[in-house]
Design a protein around this motif. Structure first.
Motif, short mmCIF file in Angstrom:
data_model
loop_
_atom_site.label_atom_id
_atom_site.label_comp_id
_atom_site.label_asym_id
_atom_site.label_seq_id
_atom_site.Cartn_x
_atom_site.Cartn_y
_atom_site.Cartn_z
N ILE A 140 -5.09 -2.33 0.06
CA ILE A 140 -5.28 -3.72 -0.32
C ILE A 140 -5.17 -4.55 0.96
O ILE A 140 -4.25 -4.36 1.76
N GLY A 191 -9.60 -5.06 -2.38
CA GLY A 191 -9.51 -3.68 -1.93
C GLY A 191 -10.27 -3.44 -0.64
O GLY A 191 -11.16 -4.21 -0.26
N PHE A 223 -9.37 -4.58 -7.05
CA PHE A 223 -10.03 -3.73 -6.06
C PHE A 223 -11.34 -4.31 -5.55
O PHE A 223 -11.69 -4.13 -4.38
N ASN A 280 0.82 -1.21 0.00
CA ASN A 280 0.00 0.00 0.00
C ASN A 280 0.86 1.26 0.00
O ASN A 280 2.01 1.25 0.45
#
Length: 268
Positions: free
Chosen positions: A107, A153, A149, A65
């Protein structure tokens, strides 16, 4: 052997790419402003992340990230070979605005094992290094971001995707009529009135392959017909809209198991 290559591709803004192979090299503590997503092709990468030493093995995805301090080092005696994406989140949000894809910088896990996502991320990375059609790059990019995502995500969102039958047939006909000049996914979205991700999913559900695979198949089928009529490999490659001879040869051989020059020699 220590080697690395870093580049950008004009198709997508805000994406930096790295392809590297390291045996003894170690990264010092650092962070990225971007979201770093990578695929481990061989060996294993060691990662110090959030106070723990982790090992990301072959065929796994690494996710780091933005602004997270980490290191990188060999996680196996042979080191590791990998490909990395560095995504600028502002650019991602601009590209996927109003697409119902929740772009979020977080994530859930630094290690992801997902065969499908690994495959399309690897194909995407390679398409941004080699000669590839815009439709191929756009399709793989859309599928990769959507899957990443929505599955992993921090802002997961369930979306029901309907089958766009009419849109899929419109896209198919457009590809057939315009395969020489390489239509883009954005063009198919416009003429079919169906979002990129919905179109890809619906097209595959109906025809068994994605739009970019259909484009390649249409090209190589037409190429085979032209070669059988006596056109040279160069003439055929140009007539079918391939980028260059290597691009033509690579895709023709994938479809027919023989290079176009060998095919031409056999029918001459």
């Amino acid at each position: 052997m220590e080697k690395s290559k870093i580049w950008t591709n004009e198709t997508f803004k805000g994406v930096e790419l790295l392809s590297a192979s390291y045996t003894k090299f170690e990264f010092t503590k650092h962070w990225h402003e971007e979201l770093a997503i990578g695929v481990i092709e061989e060996g294993a990468e060691g990662l110090y992340y959030r106070g723990k030493n982790l090992v990301i093995p072959k065929h796994h995805i690494v996710a780091i990230n933005p602004s997270e301090v980490h290191t990188g080092f060999a996680g196996s005696p042979s080191g590791w070979r990998y490909r990395m994406f560095y995504f600028n989140l502002e650019e991602l949000n601009n590209q996927f605005a109003n697409r119902d894809i929740p772009i979020d910088p977080i994530i859930d896990s630094p290690i992801i094992y997902d065969e499908y996502l690994f495959k399309i991320l690897l194909q995407l990375h390679m398409s941004l290094e080699e000669s590839s059609f815009k439709l191929t790059k756009e399709s793989l990019f859309t599928l990769s971001i959507e899957t990443l995502f929505k599955q992993y995500g921090g802002a997961k969102k369930e979306t029901i995707h309907t089958i766009c039958t009419k849109s899929s047939y419109l896209a198919r006909d457009f590809i057939q009529d315009n395969f020489e000049y390489n239509p883009s996914l954005s063009e198919l979205e416009t003429i079919s009135n169906c979002s990129k991700f919905q179109l890809i999913k619906s097209f595959k559900a109906i025809f068994g392959i994605t739009p970019h695979q259909y484009l390649l198949l249409t090209k190589v089928k037409h190429a085979k017909s032209l070669l059988s009529k006596g056109l040279s490999c160069v003439e055929t490659s140009l007539a079918c809209g391939f980028y260059d001879q290597s691009h033509f040869t690579r895709n023709f051989k994938k479809a027919y198991g023989i290079s176009p020059s060998n095919y031409l020699n056999r029918i001459s």
